[in-house]
Design a protein around this motif. Structure first.
Motif, short mmCIF file in Angstrom:
data_model
loop_
_atom_site.label_atom_id
_atom_site.label_comp_id
_atom_site.label_asym_id
_atom_site.label_seq_id
_atom_site.Cartn_x
_atom_site.Cartn_y
_atom_site.Cartn_z
N ASP A 109 -35.78 42.04 54.27
CA ASP A 109 -34.29 42.09 55.21
C ASP A 109 -33.56 41.27 56.07
OD1 ASP A 109 -35.26 42.62 57.39
OD2 ASP A 109 -34.99 44.94 57.48
N PHE A 110 -32.30 41.38 56.10
CA PHE A 110 -32.16 40.62 56.81
C PHE A 110 -32.68 40.17 58.34
CE2 PHE A 110 -28.57 40.31 60.53
CZ PHE A 110 -28.18 39.19 59.76
N ARG A 111 -32.80 41.67 59.25
CA ARG A 111 -33.46 41.72 60.38
C ARG A 111 -34.48 41.09 60.62
NH1 ARG A 111 -31.00 43.99 64.47
NH2 ARG A 111 -32.85 43.79 66.00
N HIS A 112 -35.46 40.90 59.16
CA HIS A 112 -36.99 39.87 59.38
C HIS A 112 -35.98 38.39 59.34
CE1 HIS A 112 -38.69 43.98 59.16
NE2 HIS A 112 -39.75 43.21 59.24
N ALA A 113 -35.50 38.04 57.99
CA ALA A 113 -34.84 36.70 57.79
C ALA A 113 -34.32 36.63 58.84
CB ALA A 113 -34.03 36.68 56.97
N MET A 114 -33.90 37.42 60.21
CA MET A 114 -32.94 36.70 61.39
C MET A 114 -34.06 35.75 62.29
SD MET A 114 -30.12 39.44 64.01
CE MET A 114 -29.59 38.35 65.72
N ALA A 115 -35.13 37.22 62.27
CA ALA A 115 -35.90 36.80 63.32
C ALA A 115 -36.92 35.36 62.90
CB ALA A 115 -37.14 37.70 63.55
N GLY A 116 -37.19 35.22 61.13
CA GLY A 116 -37.63 33.82 61.27
C GLY A 116 -36.80 32.70 61.11
N ALA A 117 -35.49 33.32 60.92
CA ALA A 117 -34.79 31.51 61.22
C ALA A 117 -34.61 30.99 63.05
CB ALA A 117 -32.97 31.97 60.84
N VAL A 118 -34.13 32.19 63.86
CA VAL A 118 -34.82 32.13 65.45
C VAL A 118 -35.54 31.21 65.52
CG1 VAL A 118 -34.66 33.17 67.51
CG2 VAL A 118 -32.56 33.96 65.59
N PHE A 126 -32.17 24.16 62.69
CA PHE A 126 -31.66 24.71 63.07
C PHE A 126 -31.36 24.80 61.11
CE2 PHE A 126 -26.55 25.57 63.24
CZ PHE A 126 -26.89 26.28 63.65
N ALA A 127 -31.61 25.86 60.61
CA ALA A 127 -31.62 25.76 59.29
C ALA A 127 -30.88 27.64 59.14
CB ALA A 127 -33.15 25.79 58.83
N GLY A 128 -30.53 27.97 57.22
CA GLY A 128 -29.83 28.88 56.97
C GLY A 128 -30.85 30.04 57.33
N LEU A 129 -30.78 31.14 56.85
CA LEU A 129 -31.10 32.85 56.30
C LEU A 129 -32.51 32.50 55.86
CD1 LEU A 129 -30.48 35.04 58.21
CD2 LEU A 129 -29.27 35.56 56.17
N SER A 130 -31.87 31.83 54.60
CA SER A 130 -33.41 32.06 53.16
C SER A 130 -34.52 31.10 54.09
CB SER A 130 -32.64 31.50 51.68
OG SER A 130 -32.50 29.47 52.01
N THR A 131 -34.05 29.83 54.68
CA THR A 131 -34.96 29.22 55.63
C THR A 131 -35.69 29.60 56.24
OG1 THR A 131 -33.68 26.75 55.11
CG2 THR A 131 -35.54 27.03 56.63
N GLY A 132 -35.21 30.96 57.42
CA GLY A 132 -35.59 31.92 58.21
C GLY A 132 -37.10 32.89 57.54
N ALA A 142 -37.82 31.74 54.84
CA ALA A 142 -39.31 31.76 54.15
C ALA A 142 -40.05 31.10 55.11
CB ALA A 142 -39.11 30.50 53.24
N HIS A 143 -39.69 30.91 56.55
CA HIS A 143 -40.23 30.75 57.35
C HIS A 143 -41.13 31.03 57.55
CE1 HIS A 143 -41.54 28.75 61.29
NE2 HIS A 143 -40.99 29.55 61.86
N LEU A 144 -40.51 32.72 57.51
CA LEU A 144 -41.46 34.01 58.63
C LEU A 144 -42.62 34.78 57.06
CD1 LEU A 144 -41.45 36.78 60.32
CD2 LEU A 144 -40.06 37.72 58.22
N VAL A 145 -42.01 34.46 55.91
CA VAL A 145 -43.24 34.68 54.93
C VAL A 145 -44.22 33.55 55.73
CG1 VAL A 145 -43.50 34.74 52.28
CG2 VAL A 145 -41.71 36.16 53.45
N THR A 146 -43.66 32.54 55.34
CA THR A 146 -45.04 31.06 54.55
C THR A 146 -46.40 31.10 56.14
OG1 THR A 146 -43.25 30.18 53.91
CG2 THR A 146 -45.49 28.51 54.82
N ALA A 147 -45.51 31.56 57.45
CA ALA A 147 -46.53 32.04 58.26
C ALA A 147 -47.68 32.40 58.22
CB ALA A 147 -45.88 32.34 59.49
N HIS A 156 -29.11 35.69 69.45
CA HIS A 156 -30.84 35.60 69.42
C HIS A 156 -31.76 36.76 70.00
CE1 HIS A 156 -30.16 33.74 72.89
NE2 HIS A 156 -29.56 33.30 72.66
N GLU A 157 -30.32 37.30 70.98
CA GLU A 157 -31.96 38.19 71.44
C GLU A 157 -32.22 40.00 70.98
OE1 GLU A 157 -28.96 39.57 75.57
OE2 GLU A 157 -29.88 37.01 76.25
N GLU A 158 -31.43 39.81 69.84
CA GLU A 158 -31.61 40.83 69.31
C GLU A 158 -32.79 40.77 68.52
OE1 GLU A 158 -28.40 42.35 67.15
OE2 GLU A 158 -26.84 41.20 68.56
N ALA A 159 -33.57 39.71 67.61
CA ALA A 159 -34.16 39.41 67.14
C ALA A 159 -36.01 39.37 66.97
CB ALA A 159 -34.57 36.85 67.00
#
Length: 345
Positions: A227-236, A245-251, A253-258, A288-291
């Motif tokens: 969901d959006f909030r998890h993608a946001m967590a990854g991007a931040v 500094f990358a977009g939401l899909s990259t965020g 992907a970063h979260l999932v890859t970790a 970002h403080e909400e991430a």
């Protein structure tokens, strides 16, 4: 601008950081269509886009002396629109909407209206024409050279299917051990999450409310719905931990890859970072403080789509087919089959 920077984030994670990934798709498609005689010099190309494909197509048209008309998603911001117009593209932008489905359906209807009004237009059909696979052969060669021999897991947003499919097919043909992990938002028909909604954001470049013929479901080994909030967590976190500094899909992907890389330390994981974070400044990075802390997050592991649930689900897909059109009553184009090169017919 076309080639990505390859950045090692950890021992077994490499990020392919693009400014705009779909330059490969647009250049490859336009060159192929010109070579075939499908498109003639001076003709105008038209397509629908949520952002980075629009910019890539505008650049390709600018290079080859073609007109460009973009039917733009509501998510296209002023900075992107200005770039499109400076490159010579004309832009139709959809009105504000909180619905991915409504946004995409409006765009398709507008494209069809333009085609009916103007006989000189060529519809690029990035969602359906397998010609968009062609340009990613060059990306596959870059990856094969930079990351030779190692078992490789490619992690990327599914979107139209061309970027992930166009990368892994050439690598698998070379005999490489390649797993493909696809990312989807909730609300996308592509892998069966259409009965959910994610009201905080439209992640239009990751999923779809209409069937995309360029998605080859049997290429994917694993699926993650985020969901959006998890993608946001990854991007931040990607910016905070790695100064990327990358977009939401990259965020996402970063979260999932970790999570995946920690469980598969013997494999190299290649994260596709499709674009920069600039168009997400207000909706993501200013908040970002909400991430959420990504270290506290993990997916709900499922074995059947009936178990799918927000905010993050993961499933072994095992390269099986999936009939999207049997589950939806809003087809956008005639049903197509695919050959081994990913070409639609």
């Amino acid at each position: 601008m076309k080639a990505p920077d390859l950045l090692r984030l950890s021992d077994n994670v490499v990020l392919a950081r693009f400014e705009t990934m779909k330059v490969y798709a647009a250049l490859g498609a336009v060159r192929t269509l010109l070579d075939r005689g499908t498109v003639r010099p001076g003709q105008t190309l038209v397509d629908s886009s949520s952002g980075i494909y629009a910019l890539a197509l505008a650049m390709a048209c600018h290079r080859y002396g073609l007109g460009c008309h973009i039917v733009a998603s509501t998510t296209v911001d002023a900075a992107m629109r200005a770039q499109l117009e400076i490159l010579g593209a004309t832009v139709d932008q959809m009105p504000p909407s909180d619905s991915l489905r409504l946004d995409q359906e409006r765009r398709v209807c507008r494209v069809r209206q333009l085609l009916a009004e103007r006989g000189d237009l060529h519809w690029m059909r990035q969602y359906h024409d397998g010609v968009h696979y062609a340009g990613y052969q060059e990306f596959a060669e870059l990856v094969d050279t930079a990351l030779p021999d190692a078992p490789l897991t490619v992690v990327g947003a599914v979107g139209t299917g061309a970027s992930t499919g166009g990368l892994v097919q050439p690598l698998r043909r070379r005999g490489r051990d390649i797993r493909l992990l696809g990312l989807q938002p909730f609300g996308s028909v592509t892998f069966g999450s259409e009965n959910f909604s994610d009201p905080e954001a439209i992640i239009a470049g990751i999923g779809s409310s209409i069937p995309f013929d360029n998605v080859r479901h049997d290429l994917y080994d694993t699926l993650h719905w985020v969901d959006f909030r998890h993608a946001m967590a990854g991007a931040v976190d990607l910016l905070r931990a790695h100064a990327v500094f990358a977009g939401l899909s990259t965020g996402a992907a970063h979260l999932v890859t970790a999570w995946e890389a920690a469980r598969n330390p013997d494999r190299t994981h290649l994260v596709i970072g499709a674009d920069t974070g600039h168009r997400y400044t207000e909706r993501v990075f200013a908040r970002h403080e909400e991430a959420l802390d990504p270290r506290t997050l993990k997916p709900h592991q499922i074995t059947d789509l009936a178990e799918l649930a927000p905010p993050w689900s993961a499933m072994e897909w095992n390269r099986r087919g999936y009939d999207v059109r049997a589950r939806t009553s809003t087809p956008d184009a005639p049903t197509k089959t695919h050959d081994k090169e990913g070409k639609a017919s």
